[in-house]
Design an enzyme around this catalytic site. Structure first.
Site, PDB file in Angstrom:
ATOM      1  N   ASP A  63      32.235  51.068  48.214  1.00  0.00           N
ATOM      2  CA  ASP A  63      33.384  50.428  49.227  1.00  0.00           C
ATOM      3  C   ASP A  63      34.052  51.851  49.378  1.00  0.00           C
ATOM      4  O   ASP A  63      34.794  52.370  48.571  1.00  0.00           O
ATOM      5  CB  ASP A  63      34.197  49.644  48.826  1.00  0.00           C
ATOM      6  CG  ASP A  63      35.274  49.017  49.726  1.00  0.00           C
ATOM      7  OD1 ASP A  63      35.545  49.893  50.459  1.00  0.00           O
ATOM      8  OD2 ASP A  63      36.068  48.178  49.274  1.00  0.00           O
ATOM      9  N   HIS A  81      39.936  44.752  53.718  1.00  0.00           N
ATOM     10  CA  HIS A  81      38.557  44.814  53.182  1.00  0.00           C
ATOM     11  C   HIS A  81      37.473  44.079  53.788  1.00  0.00           C
ATOM     12  O   HIS A  81      36.748  42.997  53.164  1.00  0.00           O
ATOM     13  CB  HIS A  81      38.542  44.366  51.488  1.00  0.00           C
ATOM     14  CG  HIS A  81      39.604  45.109  50.510  1.00  0.00           C
ATOM     15  ND1 HIS A  81      39.295  46.278  49.892  1.00  0.00           N
ATOM     16  CD2 HIS A  81      40.911  45.026  50.570  1.00  0.00           C
ATOM     17  CE1 HIS A  81      40.370  46.680  49.203  1.00  0.00           C
ATOM     18  NE2 HIS A  81      41.335  46.104  49.739  1.00  0.00           N
ATOM     19  N   ASP A 135      32.622  44.877  52.908  1.00  0.00           N
ATOM     20  CA  ASP A 135      33.054  46.307  52.784  1.00  0.00           C
ATOM     21  C   ASP A 135      32.332  47.355  52.158  1.00  0.00           C
ATOM     22  O   ASP A 135      32.584  48.479  52.084  1.00  0.00           O
ATOM     23  CB  ASP A 135      34.609  46.236  52.361  1.00  0.00           C
ATOM     24  CG  ASP A 135      34.554  45.838  51.079  1.00  0.00           C
ATOM     25  OD1 ASP A 135      33.714  45.644  50.491  1.00  0.00           O
ATOM     26  OD2 ASP A 135      35.766  45.605  50.765  1.00  0.00           O
ATOM     27  N   ASP A 136      31.064  47.218  51.688  1.00  0.00           N
ATOM     28  CA  ASP A 136      30.153  47.879  50.994  1.00  0.00           C
ATOM     29  C   ASP A 136      28.938  48.549  51.710  1.00  0.00           C
ATOM     30  O   ASP A 136      28.298  47.869  52.399  1.00  0.00           O
ATOM     31  CB  ASP A 136      29.810  47.302  49.696  1.00  0.00           C
ATOM     32  CG  ASP A 136      31.067  46.674  48.912  1.00  0.00           C
ATOM     33  OD1 ASP A 136      31.592  47.612  48.274  1.00  0.00           O
ATOM     34  OD2 ASP A 136      31.328  45.657  48.787  1.00  0.00           O
ATOM     35  N   GLN A 152      37.823  54.271  47.977  1.00  0.00           N
ATOM     36  CA  GLN A 152      37.968  53.367  46.999  1.00  0.00           C
ATOM     37  C   GLN A 152      37.407  53.388  45.950  1.00  0.00           C
ATOM     38  O   GLN A 152      37.856  53.289  44.699  1.00  0.00           O
ATOM     39  CB  GLN A 152      38.088  51.881  47.560  1.00  0.00           C
ATOM     40  CG  GLN A 152      38.589  50.822  46.697  1.00  0.00           C
ATOM     41  CD  GLN A 152      38.384  49.470  47.218  1.00  0.00           C
ATOM     42  OE1 GLN A 152      39.411  48.801  47.934  1.00  0.00           O
ATOM     43  NE2 GLN A 152      37.453  48.813  46.770  1.00  0.00           N
ATOM     44  N   GLY A 198      26.760  64.418  37.265  1.00  0.00           N
ATOM     45  CA  GLY A 198      25.108  64.543  36.729  1.00  0.00           C
ATOM     46  C   GLY A 198      24.490  62.951  37.069  1.00  0.00           C
ATOM     47  O   GLY A 198      23.335  63.020  37.417  1.00  0.00           O
ATOM     48  N   ASN A 199      25.304  62.050  36.981  1.00  0.00           N
ATOM     49  CA  ASN A 199      24.790  60.595  37.006  1.00  0.00           C
ATOM     50  C   ASN A 199      26.205  59.823  37.842  1.00  0.00           C
ATOM     51  O   ASN A 199      27.064  59.699  37.262  1.00  0.00           O
ATOM     52  CB  ASN A 199      24.603  60.061  35.717  1.00  0.00           C
ATOM     53  CG  ASN A 199      23.787  58.770  35.979  1.00  0.00           C
ATOM     54  OD1 ASN A 199      24.001  57.873  36.750  1.00  0.00           O
ATOM     55  ND2 ASN A 199      22.730  58.606  35.151  1.00  0.00           N
ATOM     56  N   ASP A 230      29.027  41.035  48.468  1.00  0.00           N
ATOM     57  CA  ASP A 230      30.449  41.445  48.636  1.00  0.00           C
ATOM     58  C   ASP A 230      31.279  40.355  47.936  1.00  0.00           C
ATOM     59  O   ASP A 230      30.948  39.110  48.149  1.00  0.00           O
ATOM     60  CB  ASP A 230      30.775  41.795  50.031  1.00  0.00           C
ATOM     61  CG  ASP A 230      32.157  42.410  50.037  1.00  0.00           C
ATOM     62  OD1 ASP A 230      32.389  43.456  49.072  1.00  0.00           O
ATOM     63  OD2 ASP A 230      32.726  42.456  51.081  1.00  0.00           O
ATOM     64  N   TYR A 239      42.498  47.128  38.319  1.00  0.00           N
ATOM     65  CA  TYR A 239      41.872  46.606  39.490  1.00  0.00           C
ATOM     66  C   TYR A 239      41.478  47.582  40.419  1.00  0.00           C
ATOM     67  O   TYR A 239      42.518  48.191  40.967  1.00  0.00           O
ATOM     68  CB  TYR A 239      42.548  45.412  40.069  1.00  0.00           C
ATOM     69  CG  TYR A 239      41.782  44.709  41.178  1.00  0.00           C
ATOM     70  CD1 TYR A 239      40.680  44.060  41.057  1.00  0.00           C
ATOM     71  CD2 TYR A 239      42.170  45.060  42.411  1.00  0.00           C
ATOM     72  CE1 TYR A 239      39.864  43.578  42.058  1.00  0.00           C
ATOM     73  CE2 TYR A 239      41.569  44.760  43.515  1.00  0.00           C
ATOM     74  CZ  TYR A 239      40.440  43.866  43.524  1.00  0.00           C
ATOM     75  OH  TYR A 239      39.663  43.450  44.414  1.00  0.00           O
ATOM     76  N   LYS A 292      36.291  44.570  43.392  1.00  0.00           N
ATOM     77  CA  LYS A 292      35.157  43.882  42.661  1.00  0.00           C
ATOM     78  C   LYS A 292      33.987  44.508  42.675  1.00  0.00           C
ATOM     79  O   LYS A 292      34.015  45.438  43.484  1.00  0.00           O
ATOM     80  CB  LYS A 292      35.174  42.387  43.546  1.00  0.00           C
ATOM     81  CG  LYS A 292      34.826  41.338  42.745  1.00  0.00           C
ATOM     82  CD  LYS A 292      35.857  41.074  41.878  1.00  0.00           C
ATOM     83  CE  LYS A 292      35.282  39.816  40.526  1.00  0.00           C
ATOM     84  NZ  LYS A 292      35.987  39.755  39.640  1.00  0.00           N
ATOM     85  N   GLN A 304       5.716  38.760  45.023  1.00  0.00           N
ATOM     86  CA  GLN A 304       4.265  38.225  45.061  1.00  0.00           C
ATOM     87  C   GLN A 304       3.352  38.857  43.894  1.00  0.00           C
ATOM     88  O   GLN A 304       3.748  39.880  43.044  1.00  0.00           O
ATOM     89  CB  GLN A 304       3.533  38.917  46.388  1.00  0.00           C
ATOM     90  CG  GLN A 304       4.526  38.580  47.683  1.00  0.00           C
ATOM     91  CD  GLN A 304       4.531  37.299  48.087  1.00  0.00           C
ATOM     92  OE1 GLN A 304       5.522  37.003  48.628  1.00  0.00           O
ATOM     93  NE2 GLN A 304       3.520  36.574  48.016  1.00  0.00           N
TER      94      GLN A 304
HETATM   95  C1  F6R Z   1      38.533  41.353  47.057  1.00  0.00           C
HETATM   96  C2  F6R Z   1      39.030  42.298  47.959  1.00  0.00           C
HETATM   97  C3  F6R Z   1      40.274  41.647  48.588  1.00  0.00           C
HETATM   98  C4  F6R Z   1      41.611  42.579  48.284  1.00  0.00           C
HETATM   99  C5  F6R Z   1      42.596  41.888  49.242  1.00  0.00           C
HETATM  100  C6  F6R Z   1      43.853  42.821  48.721  1.00  0.00           C
HETATM  101  O1  F6R Z   1      37.314  42.236  46.098  1.00  0.00           O
HETATM  102  O2  F6R Z   1      38.612  43.402  47.975  1.00  0.00           O
HETATM  103  O3  F6R Z   1      40.374  40.135  48.623  1.00  0.00           O
HETATM  104  O4  F6R Z   1      41.833  42.097  46.894  1.00  0.00           O
HETATM  105  O5  F6R Z   1      42.305  42.335  50.346  1.00  0.00           O
HETATM  106  O6  F6R Z   1      43.727  44.206  48.810  1.00  0.00           O
HETATM  107  P1  F6R Z   1      44.595  45.224  48.422  1.00  0.00           P
HETATM  108  O7  F6R Z   1      45.174  44.881  47.036  1.00  0.00           O
HETATM  109  O8  F6R Z   1      43.770  46.468  48.600  1.00  0.00           O
HETATM  110  O9  F6R Z   1      45.948  45.262  49.372  1.00  0.00           O
HETATM  111 MG    MG Z   2      33.469  45.059  48.605  1.00  0.00          MG
HETATM  112 MG    MG Z   3      36.756  46.388  49.067  1.00  0.00          MG
END
Ligand code: F6R
Ligand code: MG
Ligand code: MG
Length: 365
Positions: free
Chosen positions: A11, A18, A51-52, A93, A102-103, A130, A230, A233, A243
């Site tokens: 993301d 998001h 968002d990914d 993010q 390297g990884n 997501d 945090y 996620k 198959q």
């Molecule tokens: C869950 C996610 C969203 C954010 C929410 C608040 O994985 O990405 O639910 O947690 O939109 O976002 P912030 O904390 O960035 O304002």
């Molecule tokens: Mg995401």
């Molecule tokens: Mg996100």
């Protein structure tokens, strides 16, 4: 020929919150991989879920190859520049490190990779999710690979009938990779005993006992274990070969009709039903629901076919209706009980402060 499939996702910024990456951001990542990956990769495909952004690539460099990982890292950095210029929310993010070392594993982006000898025809599925975490695939994988209710191959095909070896990781252990191999059908109940706990135990890979061939590879990282706080996620990716000595594509897809409740949803701190969605879908209701998309490909000498969008077929509209209903039903009880994750799994630290402040106001009578 031995080929490696790598899927790396991150993301790196999105529209309106998001929700989904901008068209310009997608274009930047696509252009970067097409240009800089020309020599290194045989083929690639770039898409997004919520968002990914994911980069699927085929090559002969093997798994954990630093050049392949660096290419993805740099593509995400280039994307981050675009995201910053456009003022997208959460630009960069998931890129938790200042420099590539390297990884890409442990640096924020999720990775699933598998190297195998290509069969004469080589079909596989790519799942990208997501607003949830890696344990979301536990139940579908258990059912597809070990339950005849979803996989009649277990009673109809002698190859499938020999069962599978599940490698399960304890993702709460951060000192090293702590894993256990469990064989089905003998270990079925042991497997269920672990996989009921989606936040702690995650299926890392599955191998067919008849052929010794690897069927699946999943991302297992938990971001808050890396960053210590945090940062979004984990939004896991999963590759599944289908198959022959593996389940049929439809047997792999079958359990997604359940819409089982998984962790994630709003602020990564709730439970919500896992909704199968079409490719390049955005999040919406309550920053969700937790969603999964699935693209099906064939690969030959490393060349990918165009994908089929597995959850676009009309059957899944019915499932989406059902999942929407399940989402609304659980949301009706807001913060209460199972609607929200237990204290230890809440993704936002603010609750700790609230609890500390309340602590002082408690009296003993
Ligand atoms: C869950 C996610 C969203 C954010 C929410 C608040 O994985 O990405 O639910 O947690 O939109 O976002 P912030 O904390 O960035 O304002
Ligand atoms: Mg995401
Ligand atoms: Mg996100």
């Amino acid at each position: 020929m031995k080929v490696t499939l790598s899927v790396i996702k991150a993301d790196i910024g999105s529209l309106a919150g998001h929700i989904k990456p901008s068209a310009k951001l997608m274009e930047t990542v696509k252009e970067y991989v097409a240009k800089e990956g020309k020599e290194l990769l045989i083929d690639h495909y770039v898409g997004f879920t919520g968002d990914d952004i994911f980069i699927l690539s085929s090559h002969v460099q093997g798994v954990s190859n630093s050049k392949v990982h660096e290419l993805a890292w740099n593509a995400f950095l280039a994307g981050t520049e675009t995201a910053k210029k456009q003022g997208l929310y959460g630009a960069g993010q998931d890129l938790l490190s200042d420099s590539f070392s390297g990884n890409i594993k442990g640096m924020g982006p999720a990775v699933a990779e598998m190297e195998f000898e290509e069969r004469a025809n080589e079909p596989f599925l790519l799942f990208t999710a997501d607003k949830t975490d890696p344990g979301a695939y536990n139940l579908p994988l258990y059912l597809s690979f070990s339950d005849p209710m979803h996989n009649p191959g277990l009673i109809l095909s002698p190859k499938i009938n020999q069962g599978f070896t599940f490698t399960v990781m304890d993702v709460s252990y951060t000192e090293a990779d702590r894993v256990i191999d469990l064989n089905t059908p003998e270990d079925l109940y042991n497997l269920a005993a672990l996989l009921r706990d989606n936040e702690r135990f995650v299926v890392e890979k599955i191998v067919a006992r008849s052929s010794g061939e690897q069927a699946t590879a999943a991302s297992t990282t938990r971001l808050h274990h890396i960053a210590g706080k945090y940062v979004g996620k984990d939004d896991p990716v999963l590759l599944v070969r289908t198959q022959g000595s593996f389940p049929a594509a439809g047997e792999i897809l079958s359990p997604y009709s359940i819409g089982h409740y998984v962790a994630g949803f709003m602020r990564g701190s709730h439970n919500g039903p896992f909704m199968p969605v079409t490719q390049n879908e955005a999040t919406s209701f309550f920053d969700g629901p937790p969603m999964v998309s699935c693209l099906g490909f064939c690969v030959q000498e490393g060349r990918l076919t165009e994908p089929v969008d597995c959850f676009a077929q009309p059957f899944w509209n019915y499932v989406r209706e059902k999942v929407s209903r399940k989402a609304v039903e659980l949301r009706e009880q807001g913060f209460s009980g199972p609607a929200m994750l237990p204290y230890s799994e809440l993704e936002y630290g603010g609750i700790v402060t609230i609890m500390e402040q309340l602590e002082e106001r408690f009296k003993e009578r």
